[in-house]
Design an enzyme around this catalytic site. Structure first.
Site, PDB file in Angstrom:
ATOM      1  N   GLU A   1       0.889  -1.167   0.000  1.00 51.54           N
ATOM      2  CA  GLU A   1       0.000   0.000   0.000  1.00 51.54           C
ATOM      3  C   GLU A   1       0.917   1.203   0.000  1.00 51.54           C
ATOM      4  OE1 GLU A   1      -3.055  -0.245  -0.608  1.00 51.54           O
ATOM      5  OE2 GLU A   1      -3.252  -2.398  -0.277  1.00 51.54           O
TER       6      GLU A   1
ATOM      7  N   CYS B   1      -1.554   8.999   4.060  1.00 49.58           N
ATOM      8  CA  CYS B   1      -1.563   8.624   2.645  1.00 49.58           C
ATOM      9  C   CYS B   1      -2.866   9.074   1.997  1.00 49.58           C
ATOM     10  CB  CYS B   1      -1.375   7.132   2.505  1.00 49.58           C
ATOM     11  SG  CYS B   1      -2.451   6.240   3.610  1.00 49.58           S
TER      12      CYS B   1
HETATM   13  P1  NAD Z   1       9.144   5.119   2.964  1.00 46.01           P
HETATM   14  O1  NAD Z   1       8.891   4.465   1.655  1.00 46.01           O
HETATM   15  O2  NAD Z   1      10.213   6.141   3.038  1.00 46.01           O
HETATM   16  O3  NAD Z   1       9.495   4.018   4.067  1.00 46.01           O
HETATM   17  C1  NAD Z   1       8.681   2.888   4.285  1.00 46.01           C
HETATM   18  C2  NAD Z   1       9.533   1.765   4.815  1.00 46.01           C
HETATM   19  O4  NAD Z   1      10.445   1.346   3.794  1.00 46.01           O
HETATM   20  C3  NAD Z   1      10.388   2.153   6.023  1.00 46.01           C
HETATM   21  O5  NAD Z   1      10.445   1.070   6.913  1.00 46.01           O
HETATM   22  C4  NAD Z   1      11.737   2.409   5.393  1.00 46.01           C
HETATM   23  O6  NAD Z   1      12.812   2.244   6.303  1.00 46.01           O
HETATM   24  C5  NAD Z   1      11.780   1.353   4.314  1.00 46.01           C
HETATM   25  N1  NAD Z   1      12.680   1.672   3.194  1.00 46.01           N
HETATM   26  C6  NAD Z   1      13.138   2.883   2.814  1.00 46.01           C
HETATM   27  N2  NAD Z   1      13.912   2.753   1.706  1.00 46.01           N
HETATM   28  C7  NAD Z   1      13.927   1.441   1.393  1.00 46.01           C
HETATM   29  C8  NAD Z   1      14.524   0.675   0.346  1.00 46.01           C
HETATM   30  N3  NAD Z   1      15.249   1.245  -0.612  1.00 46.01           N
HETATM   31  N4  NAD Z   1      14.292  -0.652   0.319  1.00 46.01           N
HETATM   32  C9  NAD Z   1      13.521  -1.233   1.258  1.00 46.01           C
HETATM   33  N5  NAD Z   1      12.939  -0.567   2.277  1.00 46.01           N
HETATM   34  C10 NAD Z   1      13.142   0.753   2.338  1.00 46.01           C
HETATM   35  O7  NAD Z   1       7.726   5.719   3.444  1.00 46.01           O
HETATM   36  P2  NAD Z   1       7.434   6.604   4.726  1.00 46.01           P
HETATM   37  O8  NAD Z   1       7.996   7.971   4.530  1.00 46.01           O
HETATM   38  O9  NAD Z   1       7.738   5.873   5.983  1.00 46.01           O
HETATM   39  O10 NAD Z   1       5.829   6.668   4.639  1.00 46.01           O
HETATM   40  C11 NAD Z   1       5.183   7.586   3.821  1.00 46.01           C
HETATM   41  C12 NAD Z   1       4.723   6.941   2.516  1.00 46.01           C
HETATM   42  O11 NAD Z   1       3.898   5.830   2.815  1.00 46.01           O
HETATM   43  C13 NAD Z   1       3.866   7.868   1.685  1.00 46.01           C
HETATM   44  O12 NAD Z   1       4.190   7.709   0.320  1.00 46.01           O
HETATM   45  C14 NAD Z   1       2.455   7.388   1.970  1.00 46.01           C
HETATM   46  O13 NAD Z   1       1.526   7.705   0.956  1.00 46.01           O
HETATM   47  C15 NAD Z   1       2.667   5.928   2.111  1.00 46.01           C
HETATM   48  N6  NAD Z   1       1.602   5.308   2.910  1.00 46.01           N
HETATM   49  C16 NAD Z   1       0.646   4.598   2.254  1.00 46.01           C
HETATM   50  C17 NAD Z   1      -0.391   4.023   2.957  1.00 46.01           C
HETATM   51  C18 NAD Z   1      -1.466   3.246   2.252  1.00 46.01           C
HETATM   52  O14 NAD Z   1      -2.232   2.560   2.912  1.00 46.01           O
HETATM   53  N7  NAD Z   1      -1.543   3.336   0.950  1.00 46.01           N
HETATM   54  C19 NAD Z   1      -0.444   4.153   4.344  1.00 46.01           C
HETATM   55  C20 NAD Z   1       0.571   4.866   4.990  1.00 46.01           C
HETATM   56  C21 NAD Z   1       1.583   5.426   4.263  1.00 46.01           C
END
Ligand code: NAD
Length: 541
Positions: free
Chosen positions: A293, A327
């Site tokens: 998501e 999100c």
């Molecule tokens: P992010 O993508 O920066 O991080 C998410 C997770 O991925 C963290 O645990 C992070 O450490 C890890 N991560 C970061 N880089 C990575 C890589 N290269 N490989 C593997 N893992 C990696 O997101 P965020 O800033 O924590 O959250 C915000 C984002 O999440 C926004 O885009 C938001 O829209 C989305 N979001 C979506 C939903 C939904 O239900 N659609 C819900 C909440 C948040």
């Protein structure tokens, strides 16, 4: 061995506490916040039930006061990823064979611990570490997480009860096996509930988990793990590690026993992980389940028949609650010209009453954005809009990082419907508004549909039923969660299953039966009570 077809307790949504000024509830929560704020917490990883420390300590600073420290966590390396995988695989045999009632009891207990003795602690951790006000913390870390835990148990039993029909002389059954191998939960900073749900729903279905929370949410993740352990989660079932995201993903996704990814976060990270899974596809024992998501660019479109005050209230709550870091946050609004002046005045009036500051003062509606990167990103959009010929900042536009990362609720008005802030996910308290001529309603719906690659949430405001129907049809693929005369945020577990399509994710609807089906692999069993004793069918004579 189960000797009964048990029924689980009746499920209901956890009532939201109001925290009115002067109430015992708010005193208790703010008291817990203040106490925890002064403490120095040491946060270890949890691998095979053991607290694992390293010589790499990373200090944790609340976004509302970046010079203050509330402790530190121990950063792990790739050896900890290996240990977490080994520990998960070692726990698998016993955990996957445990009766479902025993698994259910652990997570139901966790829900009751959050509803009762841990409520203030988990809410305060979310307020401190992620800068949420009392209400935002309550609806996330208390109510939504409790709902996820309780509803998932009910959905699991509904799923288990789904069985095939049987002809005379035979008995058909299906078994909902956990996936073969281990699963991987990667969670975002913005919802404590998502962080708790992603690993726990896979574990509930009998899977073992390696869980990597966001490094910006470790403070509340630690409390979640405390709760799971107090609820009796056996060692090794969920292993929580604090390691570099990309390196961890590279290692985990290359492992032959990797069986499923449960991800929430940004679109680009999810796409990079999916690609990595594709590269490794020949290595795996089974085809892994991939659930993600991801991002959104969520819309509100208001027809000339809409109630201007309702539109304004939905925009203020939808765009600025939790600093626009949901999100589902409203981030682009399309308003009919004939109601725009009224909507603008109501919004202006509402924004003038909004206070920005630390969640320690519950009268602050808006708190800090999560970190310096986010602050700089918001500042960039605001400054570029101030300089642009295409856009103007009509409300807010102030920011201040001298104590915490505070960005004031900001509205950008643009005449260009493809202006950058209308198209890109900002993840901050910035709303872009495009005003359309009343007669261009149908063209505007097309514009809303085509402007962003995402399809997470969206709202239509109108009083005419034909118009509502037109919007619902024209925007059928533009949002996984579509709202009529309501803000596009605040989905409730069991009521509005949540998730988006297009670039917003696989739309497996967190906290629903649909999601749980991704974490099982069905075995069909046919038993013949009267087996044939000859190969010949009647047609042979
Ligand atoms: P992010 O993508 O920066 O991080 C998410 C997770 O991925 C963290 O645990 C992070 O450490 C890890 N991560 C970061 N880089 C990575 C890589 N290269 N490989 C593997 N893992 C990696 O997101 P965020 O800033 O924590 O959250 C915000 C984002 O999440 C926004 O885009 C938001 O829209 C989305 N979001 C979506 C939903 C939904 O239900 N659609 C819900 C909440 C948040």
């Amino acid at each position: 061995m189960s000797k009964a077809i048990s029924q689980v307790p009746v499920t209901y949504n956890e009532p939201v506490r109001m925290y009115e000024p002067g109430s015992k509830e708010v005193e208790s929560l703010i008291g817990t916040y203040k106490k925890m704020y002064k403490e120095q917490l040491e946060i270890p990883m949890i691998i095979n039930g053991e607290a694992v420390t390293t010589d790499q300590k990373v200090s944790i600073h609340p976004p509302q006061d970046h010079q203050h420290s509330v402790g530190f966590y121990y950063q792990g390396d790739m050896s900890h990823v290996d240990r977490a995988i080994e520990s998960a695989l070692a726990a698998r045999k016993e955990w996957s064979a445990l009766a479902w009632e025993q698994r259910a009891a652990i997570f139901l207990k966790a829900a009751d611990l959050i509803a009762g003795p841990y409520r203030d602690r988990l809410n305060a951790a979310t307020m401190i570490g992620q800068s949420k006000n009392v209400h935002q913390a309550e609806i996330d870390s208390a109510c939504e997480l409790i709902d996820f835990l309780r509803f998932n148990v009910e959905f699991m039993t509904e799923l288990y009860a789904e069985q095939p029909i049987s002809d005379n002389g035979i008995w058909n059954r299906v078994e909902y096996r956990p996936l073969e191998g281990f699963t991987f939960a990667v969670t975002p900073f913005n919802f404590t509930a998502i962080s708790g749900n992603l690993p726990s729903c896979m574990a509930l279905m009998g899977n073992v988990v390696v869980w990597k929370p966001s490094d910006k949410q470790i403070y509340s993740a630690h409390v979640i793990m405390e709760i799971f352990r107090e609820a009796g989660l056996p060692d090794g079932v969920i292993n929580m590690i604090f390691t570099d995201g990309k390196e961890t993903a590279d290692k985990v996704l290359a492992h032959k026993d990797f069986a499923g990814l449960h991800f929430t976060g940004s679109t680009s990270v999810f796409q990079s992980m999916w690609k990595r899974i594709g590269d490794n596809i020949h290595n795996y024992r089974s085809y892994p389940r991939v659930v993600g998501e991801t991002g959104g660019k969520d819309f509100v479109v208001a027809h000339k028949s809409a109630d201007a005050r309702e539109v304004a209230a939905a925009l203020v709550r939808g765009a600025f609650e939790y600093q626009g870091q949901k999100c589902s946050a409203a981030s682009r609004a399309y308003i009919s010209a004939s109601i725009w002046n009224e909507v603008r005045e109501f919004m202006q009036e509402m924004l003038e009453s909004i206070k920005v500051g630390s969640p320690e003062d519950p009268s602050n509606f808006v708190n800090a954005v999560i970190d310096r990167n986010s602050f700089e990103k918001c500042k960039g959009y605001i400054e570029r809009a101030k300089q642009s010929n295409d856009a103007e900042v009509i409300m807010g536009g102030k920011y201040d990082d001298s104590v915490g990362y505070f960005v004031h609720p900001t509205v950008i008005l643009t005449k260009n419907p493809k202006y950058e802030s209308v198209c890109e996910e900002i993840f901050g308290p910035i709303l872009s508004v495009y005003v359309f001529e009343d007669e261009n309603w149908n063209e505007t719906l097309k514009l809303v549909d085509e402007t962003s690659p995402y399809a997470l949430t969206g709202s239509v405001f109108a009083r005419e039923r034909y118009v509502i129907d037109e919007a619902a049809k024209a925007l059928e693929d533009a949002a996984g969660n579509f709202y009529i005369n309501d803000k596009p945020t605040g989905a409730v577990v069991g009521q509005q299953p949540f998730g988006g399509a297009r670039a917003s994710g696989t739309n497996d609807k967190a906290g629903s039966k649909m999601n749980l089906t991704r974490w099982i692999s069905v075995r069909t069993i046919k038993e013949n009570f009267v087996s044939p004793k000859d190969y010949r069918y009647p047609f042979l004579g």
